[in-house]
Scaffold this motif. Structure first.
Motif, short mmCIF file in Angstrom:
data_model
loop_
_atom_site.label_atom_id
_atom_site.label_comp_id
_atom_site.label_asym_id
_atom_site.label_seq_id
_atom_site.Cartn_x
_atom_site.Cartn_y
_atom_site.Cartn_z
N TRP A 26 0.84 -1.12 0.00
CA TRP A 26 -0.11 0.06 -0.12
C TRP A 26 0.84 1.47 -0.06
N ILE A 27 1.98 1.37 0.68
CA ILE A 27 2.69 2.56 1.03
C ILE A 27 3.35 2.62 -0.65
N MET A 28 3.87 1.57 -1.29
CA MET A 28 4.28 1.74 -2.49
C MET A 28 3.45 2.12 -3.61
N ALA A 29 2.33 1.67 -3.33
CA ALA A 29 1.12 2.35 -4.37
C ALA A 29 0.95 3.68 -4.19
N ARG A 30 0.90 4.17 -2.92
CA ARG A 30 0.77 5.68 -2.90
C ARG A 30 1.87 6.41 -3.38
N LEU A 31 2.80 5.93 -3.29
CA LEU A 31 4.27 6.69 -3.84
C LEU A 31 4.16 6.49 -5.40
N MET A 32 3.52 5.40 -6.09
CA MET A 32 3.61 5.35 -7.66
C MET A 32 2.42 6.25 -7.94
N ALA A 33 1.49 6.77 -7.11
CA ALA A 33 -0.13 7.33 -7.40
C ALA A 33 0.61 8.71 -8.08
N LEU A 46 -7.22 -2.73 10.91
CA LEU A 46 -6.00 -3.00 11.62
C LEU A 46 -4.74 -3.04 10.55
N GLN A 47 -4.99 -3.63 9.41
CA GLN A 47 -3.87 -3.74 8.54
C GLN A 47 -3.73 -2.30 7.78
N SER A 48 -4.91 -2.28 6.96
CA SER A 48 -4.76 -1.11 6.24
C SER A 48 -4.68 0.28 6.71
N ASN A 49 -5.41 0.51 7.86
CA ASN A 49 -5.24 1.77 8.63
C ASN A 49 -4.06 1.77 9.58
N PHE A 50 -4.24 0.94 10.61
CA PHE A 50 -3.35 1.13 11.85
C PHE A 50 -1.92 0.70 11.50
N LEU A 51 -1.61 -0.63 10.96
CA LEU A 51 -0.33 -0.87 10.58
C LEU A 51 0.27 -0.13 9.62
N GLN A 52 -0.56 0.26 8.63
CA GLN A 52 -0.05 1.05 7.68
C GLN A 52 0.35 2.43 8.25
N GLY A 53 -0.49 3.01 9.02
CA GLY A 53 -0.43 4.25 9.56
C GLY A 53 1.06 4.23 10.41
N LEU A 54 1.24 3.19 11.05
CA LEU A 54 2.44 3.10 11.95
C LEU A 54 3.75 3.09 11.07
N ALA A 55 3.74 2.24 10.09
CA ALA A 55 4.88 2.49 9.04
C ALA A 55 5.12 3.63 8.40
N SER A 56 4.01 4.55 8.34
CA SER A 56 4.11 5.73 7.53
C SER A 56 4.21 7.02 8.55
N GLY A 68 -5.46 -6.37 -2.08
CA GLY A 68 -6.11 -7.08 -3.29
C GLY A 68 -6.09 -5.99 -4.39
N ILE A 69 -7.16 -5.26 -4.44
CA ILE A 69 -7.34 -4.38 -5.66
C ILE A 69 -7.57 -3.03 -5.04
N LEU A 70 -7.19 -2.04 -5.98
CA LEU A 70 -7.47 -0.60 -5.65
C LEU A 70 -7.96 0.15 -6.67
N ILE A 71 -8.67 1.14 -6.54
CA ILE A 71 -8.68 2.11 -7.65
C ILE A 71 -8.99 3.66 -6.97
N GLY A 72 -8.77 4.66 -7.31
CA GLY A 72 -8.85 6.02 -6.83
C GLY A 72 -8.68 7.07 -7.72
N GLY A 73 -9.27 8.12 -7.19
CA GLY A 73 -9.06 9.59 -8.11
C GLY A 73 -10.03 9.59 -9.52
N PRO A 74 -9.59 10.34 -10.41
CA PRO A 74 -10.28 10.24 -11.65
C PRO A 74 -10.63 8.98 -12.35
N PRO A 128 0.21 -3.30 -6.73
CA PRO A 128 1.75 -3.97 -6.88
C PRO A 128 2.33 -3.92 -5.94
N PRO A 129 3.60 -4.49 -5.72
CA PRO A 129 4.05 -5.26 -6.74
C PRO A 129 4.23 -6.88 -6.59
N LEU A 130 3.58 -7.43 -5.53
CA LEU A 130 3.70 -8.78 -5.09
C LEU A 130 2.92 -9.83 -5.47
#
Length: 573
Positions: A227-234, A267-277, A368-374, A388-390
Motif C-alpha cells: 500500500w505504501i508503494m502504491a501511494r508513492l506510485m500514484a 487493523l492492517q490498512s489503517n493502523f499498521l500502515q499508519g504506524l509504518a508511515s 487486493g485491488i485498488l482504484i482511486g481519483g479520476p 503492486p508489486p507482489l
C-alpha cells in the motif's frame, strides 16, 4: 510513467521496496527484500524515525511513537512474566476500539505469541466458539465482553483480564496493573521468523461457524509495504501529474480509524500502515458522523477509510454543518462495495480528496485491488487494479483455467500476503489455497483496460455495512427454535447498508411464534447485526433446487414479490 515504469523506478531508488524471492510453504513468491522481518521491527523502526509525533489518539489520551513503543514493550513483558504467555500461544482480545486493543495486538506480536482479536458484536455463544476454537488461555475484555465471557472463564480456567469499564474478577489483575507493574521495558528476548503467525482473525465463511484466518508477520508487512508503494506510485502515473504541494502546506499523515480493529480494514490498512508511515492514528470507539467531523477538524485528519455507509453519512453531516473538511486528502472505502452514484457525489463534496475504494479479504491481509481519483470517478462500478508489486491475479473457470477478457470466472490471488491456513480446518484450507493460489469465492471479470469488476459471490455471504454474515449460520440459529420447520436466509438490497438480512421461514403446524418473537429468540444466539431485519413466515415448504437444496434465489424472489403484492415494495435490485 506507466505503472510498470513507476514500480521499477521506486524499487530501484528506494531500498525499502527492492524485491527478491522467498519460498513459503513450498511455493516461491516475490517478497520485499528489506522490509521489516516482523511487526516488532516495524514498531522499533517507527519510534526513532518519528520521534515525539503523536502515534495514537483516543479522546483526550495521546501516545507519541516513543511512548507507544514503550507501553508495548512493558505489556509484552507482563504477558510473559505475570500471565505465562509464551511464543506461539494464542491471546484473545475482545473489545471495541479502545487503544488497548492495538497495543495488545502489538505486544502479543512482540512476544512472538498470536493475537486473536474477536468480533466485539459476537454473542456469548459465538465468543465461546471462538475461544474454544483458538485455544486461548488468556483473554483481555472490556465491560460488555467481560460479562459475556465470565462464565466460560470460570468453567475453563481462563485468565480473564479486565480492560477499561470491565470489573476485574477476584485475584485477576487489571490491564493497567499489568502495564504499570514496574518491569524494565526492554524487548522480550525471543527470535521471531518472518513466516511465524502473528494473528488469527475470524471471518464468516459459507459454513455455519466463522473460520479462524491464520496470518503471518510477513503477510501483514507485505500488505502494508504494498500500500505504501502504491501511494508513492500514484503521482508518478497520474496524467497530468499533480502539482507539487507548497512546503509549508504539506500535512503530516493523520488517519481516522472508524471501523473495528478486529477487522483487516482497520487493523492492517489503517493502523499498521499508519504506524509504518509515521501517521497519527485517531480511534473512534463507535461510529458517530458528527463526532467524526469534529475529530477530522481537531486532528487535521488526512485520510478517512470506512464502509460506504460511513463515507455517505460523513458527506451529509459535513454539508449540514457547513464544514469543508479540507484537510482530507483521501477518502477510502472497504468492507462493502460503494454504490456507483456515491463516487461522484463524494468527489464533488470533497474536491481536494482522492476518492478511493478497494477489494481485499481477511485471507489476504486486506491486500487486493485498488482504484482511486479520476480513474474511480470514470469507472465507479469497478473494483480496480491489483495492488503492486507482489500479487498475481487470475480469473478462472471451474477447471482452474484462465478465462478470456470480459468473461466471468472466479478471482484467484497468489501473494506472500495471503493467509497461512484456516485454523483447525485443513480441508477448507486445501479447498481454498491450491499451489499458492487463493480461490476467493468472488466472481469477477476484467476489461480491456485491465480493470477488474466483482460481479457476484459464489459463497452464501451477506455483507451488511461491511460485516460478513454467513447465511448458513443464521439458518442454523433459526432452526433452534421449536416452531421452525425450515429456514432460508438471503440478502435484501438496502440503500444505507448495502445489504440487510432477510429470511423465509416455514413454521410447523400449530406454531404461534411471530416475527418479533423469532427476532427476540435469535438475540440469544447471534450478534445483533446478524439477526434478520425481515422475516417472512409461511406454512408451505421453501422452494428447492435440482439437488433438493433450498433455492435461496427463488425464496428471495417469492418473499419480495409477496411484499410488492401486499403494497410494501422492497428496494429490489
Amino acid at each position: 510513467m506507466t505503472p510498470e515504469d513507476a514500480q521499477a523506478h521506486i524499487a530501484a531508488s528506494d531500498p525499502r521496496f527492492a524485491l527478491t524471492e522467498a519460498v513459503i510453504g513450498g511455493v516461491r513468491y516475490p517478497v520485499f527484500a528489506n522490509a521489516p522481518a516482523h511487526l516488532r521491527v516495524l514498531l522499533e523502526d517507527a519510534a526513532p524515525a518519528y520521534g515525539d509525533r503523536d502515534a495514537l489518539v483516543y479522546q483526550d489520551e495521546r501516545w507519541s511513537h516513543a511512548e507507544l513503543c514503550r507501553e508495548v514493550r512493558r505489556v509484552a513483558n507482563a504477558l510473559a512474566d505475570d500471565l505465562g504467555v509464551r511464543q506461539g500461544d494464542p491471546v484473545a482480545i475482545a473489545m471495541r476500539n479502545y487503544p488497548e486493543l492495538p497495543i495488545l495486538i502489538l505486544a502479543v506480536a512482540a512476544l512472538g505469541a498470536v493475537a486473536v482479536p474477536m468480533n466485539a458484536w459476537w454473542s456469548e455463544q459465538e465468543l465461546a466458539y471462538g475461544l474454544t476454537d483458538c485455544g486461548a488461555r488468556v483473554v483481555f475484555a472490556d465491560g460488555p465482553r467481560h460479562q459475556r465471557i465470565e462464565r466460560l472463564a470460570a468453567d475453563n480456567g481462563l485468565a480473564l483480564i479486565a480492560v477499561r469499564d470491565a470489573e476485574a474478577l477476584p485475584g485477576r489483575p487489571r490491564y493497567e496493573q499489568l502495564r504499570d507493574g514496574g518491569r524494565d521495558d526492554r524487548w522480550p528476548d525471543v527470535t521471531i521468523a518472518p513466516d511465524d503467525d502473528f494473528a488469527v482473525l475470524y471471518s464468516s465463511g459459507s459454513t455455519g461457524n466463522p473460520k479462524g484466518v491464520v496470518l503471518t508477520h510477513r503477510g501483514a508487512i507485505s500488505a502494508v509495504y504494498s500500500w505504501i508503494m502504491a501511494r508513492l506510485m500514484a503521482p508518478l502515473v497520474a496524467d497530468p501529474p499533480p502539482p507539487l504541494p507548497e512546503p509549508d502546506k504539506v500535512q503530516p499523515p493523520s488517519f481516522l480509524v472508524v471501523t473495528p480493529l478486529f477487522h483487516v480494514t482497520a487493523l492492517q490498512s489503517n493502523f499498521l500502515q499508519g504506524l509504518a508511515s509515521g501517521a497519527t492514528l485517531t480511534l473512534m470507539y463507535k461510529w458517530d458522523p458528527e463526532e467524526a467531523v469534529r475529530l477530522i477538524k481537531r486532528e487535521r485528519i488526512t485520510r478517512f477509510t470506512g464502509v460506504p455507509t460511513q463515507s455517505a453519512e460523513l458527506m451529509d453531516t459535513a454539508r449540514a454543518l457547513g464544514e469543508s473538511l479540507d484537510t482530507l486528502e483521501a477518502i477510502g472505502g472497504g468492507g462493502a462495495k460503494r454504490p456507483a452514484a456515491q463516487v461522484g457525489q463524494l468527489a464533488e463534496a470533497f474536491p481536494a480528496a482522492a476518492i478511493a475504494s478497494g477489494w481485499g479479504m481477511t485471507e489476504t491481509n486486506a491486500l487486493g485491488i485498488l482504484i482511486g481519483g479520476p480513474d474511480y470517478v470514470a469507472h465507479p462500478e469497478a473494483a480496480g487494479r491489483p495492488t503492486p508489486p507482489l500479487q498475481e491475479m487470475r480469473i478462472v473457470d471451474g477447471d482452474g483455467k484462465e478465462v478470456a477478457t470480459g468473461e466471468i470466472g472466479e478471482l484467484t490471488v497468489k501473494s506472500a500476503a495471503n493467509m497461512r491456513c484456516y485454523l483447525n480446518q485443513p480441508e477448507a484450507t486445501a479447498d481454498t489455497v491450491r499451489d499458492g493460489w487463493l480461490y476467493t469465492g468472488d466472481l469477477a471479470r476484467i476489461d480491456e483496460e485491465g480493470l477488474i469488476y466483482i460481479v457476484d459471490r459464489k459463497k452464501s455471504i451477506i455483507i451488511r455495512g461491511g460485516e460478513n454474515i454467513a447465511c448458513l449460520e443464521v439458518e442454523g440459529a433459526l432452526h433452534r427454535h421449536p416452531d421452525v420447520a425450515e429456514a432460508g436466509v438471503f440478502p435484501i438490497p438496502d440503500e444505507r447498508l448495502g445489504e440487510i438480512v432477510g429470511a423465509g421461514v416455514q413454521l410447523k403446524p400449530g406454531a404461534r411464534v411471530d416475527e418479533a418473537g423469532l427476532q427476540a429468540f435469535l438475540a440469544d444466539h447471534l450478534a445483533a447485526f446478524k439477526i434478520p431485519d425481515r422475516l417472512w413466515l409461511r406454512s408451505d415448504p421453501l422452494p428447492r433446487g435440482g439437488t433438493d437444496k433450498t433455492d435461496r434465489r427463488a425464496l428471495r424472489a417469492q418473499c419480495l414479490a409477496a411484499d410488492t403484492e401486499a403494497g410494501a415494495p422492497i428496494n429490489e435490485e
